[in-house]
Write a protein that holds these residues in place. Structure first.
Motif: not given
Length: 476
Positions: A91-101
């Motif tokens: 989930s932390k890796e996913a969080l980084r990508d959603f922040k990028s979006v």
């Protein structure tokens, strides 16, 4: 025609297959497009989405990453990488990508919603880790089932001190009609089955007597009406008709409590003629994300989920059929030295959840690959093993084949590795989105494998993942 134009044509064919929910064919076309022209990020991004549909989340992450390398502003690729990481609980890796979006598209309201949901998942995981207690008492301790009263208005069949076929028949009909059984009976079933499976060996060893047959089923994933179709087509469990369910009874489908309770009721009724192996979805972290925890709470209460969790951790990890077929949910091991004796000696009760390494994790998570040797997991969890690995294992342990589940097969089953690795999957039209058949295997006293395929049947209008903790999961 240029290589790029040829690649685009292949991508179009892949999109057609994707629209028809034929994910493997879509992947084949996208792969050919990439082989023709590997500079178009959409080829990789589309293949990432098809891999997500096949739960090959490790491959999806790799494809989305490749797309981002080609175009650092490719929003869809960040989305898909985030979804794939969410699926394998990164989930932390996913969080980084959603922040990028959100940074790249600050007015994208959908991206902000996904970011918020992912933040909630991360906070919940951190909270659960913070309150985790080693050697926590069993939820069965202090459970006074006798004190739970069945109200006079309950219209179902009453359960005494032992399971009966009459109760099961009534329960099947109640579940078909959208009714529940009383929580007292749920507690009784869970308590009785927990005692039975806890005392079973980590690898159950059974034989098929004369004039009997065994049916091996793969993942059912909460698709209750398709489970009933198996029994309609193939016959219900009986004293002469054994069944083995090879894990992943729950999650994704929205009748997971119904399936689990029905299978448990049969286990209580015929403990030495009805067999259950644990799957990777009979685990806490998967249940919290993929719907089973939410379903237990919605239909019964939080206590029921905790009791189920305890029973899941007590389930055997494998069944040896007639000394010929090792049946386990995932697959084989990272070390050629592992033998059947190592499985026999594995004390599953000292480690309730599979963790990220070790025999239990590998038995629940690994997958076959066509290439020799071992490779990284396409899921991003566990590993893959080739035909040479399977051959060595079977020869060293005197086996004809390994039977496993864990993966969708469009025909319901697949025989690989020169006949030594067999996958069976019993959830047709998986998650209402994959146009696959289901399958089961009948085995008689001669130990010949008799494969049967079947199609999905209609079910009430409740979507898969209806009880999942986040709408993020509905994108998978």
């Amino acid at each position: 025609m240029s290589d790029k134009e040829a690649g685009v044509q292949l991508k179009v064919e892949g999109n057609k297959a994707f629209a028809n929910h034929d994910w493997p064919t879509a992947i084949d076309f996208y792969t050919k497009a990439i082989e023709k022209y590997n500079q178009d990020p959409s080829f990789f991004c589309n293949r990432a989405q098809a891999n997500i549909k096949l739960e090959a989340y490790g491959y999806a992450i790799a494809d989305a990453t490749e797309a981002i390398k080609l175009d650092k502003n490719y929003i869809k690729a960040y989305y898909r990488r985030a979804i794939a990481n969410t699926a394998i609980l990164n989930s932390k890796e996913a969080l980084r990508d959603f922040k990028s979006v959100v940074q790249k598209e600050p007015h994208n309201q959908d991206a902000k919603l996904k970011l918020s949901e992912c933040q909630k998942i991360v906070r919940r995981i951190e909270f659960l880790h913070a309150i985790e207690v080693a050697d926590a008492p069993s939820p069965f301790e202090g459970l006074d089932i006798d004190a739970v009263a069945v109200d006079s208005g309950y219209d179902g069949y009453k359960l005494g001190d032992s399971m009966t076929q009459e109760f099961i028949d009534d329960m099947i009909e109640r579940f078909k009609n959208g009714k529940k059984i009383h929580k007292k009976y749920v507690y009784q079933i869970l308590s009785a089955v927990n005692k039975i499976v806890y005392d079973e060996p980590t690898m159950v060893e059974m034989k098929v007597p004369q004039d009997h047959k065994l049916t091996v089923c793969g993942d059912t994933h909460g698709q209750y009406f398709d489970l009933l179709e198996i029994f309609r087509l193939n016959g219900s469990p009986s004293d002469s008709h054994y069944y083995l369910f090879n894990g992943d009874f729950v999650d994704r489908g929205s009748w997971s409590t119904e399936i689990a309770l029905l299978l448990y009721a049969y286990k209580w009724l015929r403990p030495d003629k009805f067999f259950l192996n644990r799957g990777n979805h009979e685990t806490d972290d998967m249940n919290r994300v993929y719907g089973f925890e939410g379903e237990c709470k919605a239909k019964y209460n939080d206590k029921v989920f905790k009791l189920f969790s305890e029973t899941f951790s007590a389930l055997p990890l494998a069944t040896l059929i007639g000394s010929k077929y090792l049946t386990l949910h995932g697959g084989l091991f990272s070390d050629d030295k592992v033998t059947l004796d190592d499985i026999r000696k594995l004390n599953r009760h000292t480690q309730k959840q599979p963790g990220h390494a070790g025999l239990m994790m590998e038995m629940l998570w690994t997958d076959p690959q066509p290439m020799p040797g071992r490779g990284p997991s396409k899921r991003g969890v566990g590993l893959q093993f080739g035909p040479d690995v399977t051959k060595r294992f079977c020869e060293a342990n005197g086996l004809e084949a390994v039977i496993r589940s864990h993966e969708v097969r469009m025909e319901g089953y697949e025989v690989e590795h020169d006949g030594r690795c067999i996958t069976v999957f019993s959830a047709p039209k998986y998650c209402d989105s994959t146009e696959n058949q289901g399958a089961y295997i009948n085995i008689g006293p001669e130990y010949k494998l008799d494969f049967h395929r079947f199609d999905a049947v209609p079910h009430p209008p409740i979507k898969p993942m209806a009880y999942a903790q986040s709408s993020l999961m509905s994108m998978m």
